[in-house]
Design a protein around this motif. Structure first.
Motif, PDB file in Angstrom:
ATOM      1  N   LEU A   1     -74.485 -98.329 -59.623  1.00  0.00           N
ATOM      2  CA  LEU A   1     -73.025 -98.281 -59.683  1.00  0.00           C
ATOM      3  C   LEU A   1     -72.530 -97.183 -60.625  1.00  0.00           C
ATOM      4  O   LEU A   1     -71.586 -96.455 -60.301  1.00  0.00           O
ATOM      5  CB  LEU A   1     -72.464 -99.633 -60.131  1.00  0.00           C
ATOM      6  N   SER A   2     -73.158 -97.068 -61.797  1.00  0.00           N
ATOM      7  CA  SER A   2     -72.685 -96.062 -62.757  1.00  0.00           C
ATOM      8  C   SER A   2     -72.917 -94.645 -62.244  1.00  0.00           C
ATOM      9  O   SER A   2     -72.067 -93.773 -62.411  1.00  0.00           O
ATOM     10  CB  SER A   2     -73.353 -96.260 -64.119  1.00  0.00           C
ATOM     11  N   LEU A   3     -74.062 -94.389 -61.608  1.00  0.00           N
ATOM     12  CA  LEU A   3     -74.309 -93.055 -61.054  1.00  0.00           C
ATOM     13  C   LEU A   3     -73.359 -92.736 -59.901  1.00  0.00           C
ATOM     14  O   LEU A   3     -72.898 -91.602 -59.769  1.00  0.00           O
ATOM     15  CB  LEU A   3     -75.757 -92.932 -60.598  1.00  0.00           C
ATOM     16  N   THR A   4     -73.052 -93.742 -59.102  1.00  0.00           N
ATOM     17  CA  THR A   4     -72.109 -93.536 -58.003  1.00  0.00           C
ATOM     18  C   THR A   4     -70.719 -93.208 -58.523  1.00  0.00           C
ATOM     19  O   THR A   4     -70.087 -92.239 -58.079  1.00  0.00           O
ATOM     20  CB  THR A   4     -72.046 -94.792 -57.114  1.00  0.00           C
ATOM     21  N   PHE A   5     -70.243 -93.999 -59.482  1.00  0.00           N
ATOM     22  CA  PHE A   5     -68.909 -93.749 -60.041  1.00  0.00           C
ATOM     23  C   PHE A   5     -68.855 -92.424 -60.804  1.00  0.00           C
ATOM     24  O   PHE A   5     -67.847 -91.721 -60.763  1.00  0.00           O
ATOM     25  CB  PHE A   5     -68.471 -94.891 -60.944  1.00  0.00           C
ATOM     26  N   ALA A   6     -69.943 -92.054 -61.491  1.00  0.00           N
ATOM     27  CA  ALA A   6     -69.976 -90.772 -62.196  1.00  0.00           C
ATOM     28  C   ALA A   6     -69.910 -89.611 -61.206  1.00  0.00           C
ATOM     29  O   ALA A   6     -69.207 -88.619 -61.446  1.00  0.00           O
ATOM     30  CB  ALA A   6     -71.232 -90.676 -63.054  1.00  0.00           C
TER      31      ALA A   6
ATOM     32  N   GLY B   1     -66.808 -87.073 -61.056  1.00  0.00           N
ATOM     33  CA  GLY B   1     -67.098 -85.651 -61.242  1.00  0.00           C
ATOM     34  C   GLY B   1     -66.581 -84.807 -60.102  1.00  0.00           C
ATOM     35  O   GLY B   1     -65.995 -83.738 -60.309  1.00  0.00           O
ATOM     36  N   PHE B   2     -66.780 -85.275 -58.892  1.00  0.00           N
ATOM     37  CA  PHE B   2     -66.275 -84.550 -57.719  1.00  0.00           C
ATOM     38  C   PHE B   2     -64.750 -84.520 -57.705  1.00  0.00           C
ATOM     39  O   PHE B   2     -64.149 -83.483 -57.424  1.00  0.00           O
ATOM     40  CB  PHE B   2     -66.798 -85.210 -56.437  1.00  0.00           C
ATOM     41  N   ALA B   3     -64.128 -85.655 -58.042  1.00  0.00           N
ATOM     42  CA  ALA B   3     -62.662 -85.713 -58.071  1.00  0.00           C
ATOM     43  C   ALA B   3     -62.108 -84.777 -59.144  1.00  0.00           C
ATOM     44  O   ALA B   3     -61.119 -84.076 -58.916  1.00  0.00           O
ATOM     45  CB  ALA B   3     -62.189 -87.137 -58.325  1.00  0.00           C
ATOM     46  N   PHE B   4     -62.747 -84.725 -60.315  1.00  0.00           N
ATOM     47  CA  PHE B   4     -62.295 -83.825 -61.378  1.00  0.00           C
ATOM     48  C   PHE B   4     -62.426 -82.372 -60.943  1.00  0.00           C
ATOM     49  O   PHE B   4     -61.523 -81.562 -61.195  1.00  0.00           O
ATOM     50  CB  PHE B   4     -63.111 -84.064 -62.649  1.00  0.00           C
ATOM     51  N   GLN B   5     -63.535 -82.056 -60.299  1.00  0.00           N
ATOM     52  CA  GLN B   5     -63.727 -80.684 -59.829  1.00  0.00           C
ATOM     53  C   GLN B   5     -62.658 -80.290 -58.827  1.00  0.00           C
ATOM     54  O   GLN B   5     -62.132 -79.176 -58.880  1.00  0.00           O
ATOM     55  CB  GLN B   5     -65.105 -80.547 -59.199  1.00  0.00           C
ATOM     56  N   GLN B   6     -62.334 -81.173 -57.912  1.00  0.00           N
ATOM     57  CA  GLN B   6     -61.360 -80.856 -56.882  1.00  0.00           C
ATOM     58  C   GLN B   6     -59.932 -80.837 -57.417  1.00  0.00           C
ATOM     59  O   GLN B   6     -59.139 -79.976 -57.045  1.00  0.00           O
ATOM     60  CB  GLN B   6     -61.456 -81.861 -55.728  1.00  0.00           C
TER      61      GLN B   6
END
Length: 78
Positions: free
Chosen positions: A29-34, A38-43
């Motif tokens: 769960l933590s790796l999925t949410f990270a 991360g992808f959302a922040f990049q976009q």
């Protein structure tokens, strides 16, 4: 009716490997949410920031900026 079971037997709680199962679930769960964050922040942030930097350096004139600072007296050697 004597052959019907009115009460079912409850499952025994899992005792062995409970910590390992919880750690595995939490790690996934933590790796999925990270990854998602991360992808959302990049976009959302990174792309806009990159675009603003590109626009700034496309219209930036270093000589003009130097002359303005020189007129203001910010340099001692010039």
């Amino acid at each position: 009716m004597a052959g019907d079971k009115a009460v079912s037997v409850a499952n025994k709680p899992q005792m062995r490997g409970l910590l390992n199962a919880a750690i595995k679930r939490n790690l996934i769960l933590s790796l999925t949410f990270a990854g998602i964050s991360g992808f959302a922040f990049q976009q959302l942030v990174g792309a806009a920031r990159k675009k603003r930097y590109a626009e700034f350096y496309r219209t930036y004139d270093a000589e003009k900026e130097f002359e303005e600072m020189k007129k203001k007296g910010l340099f001692q050697s010039c």
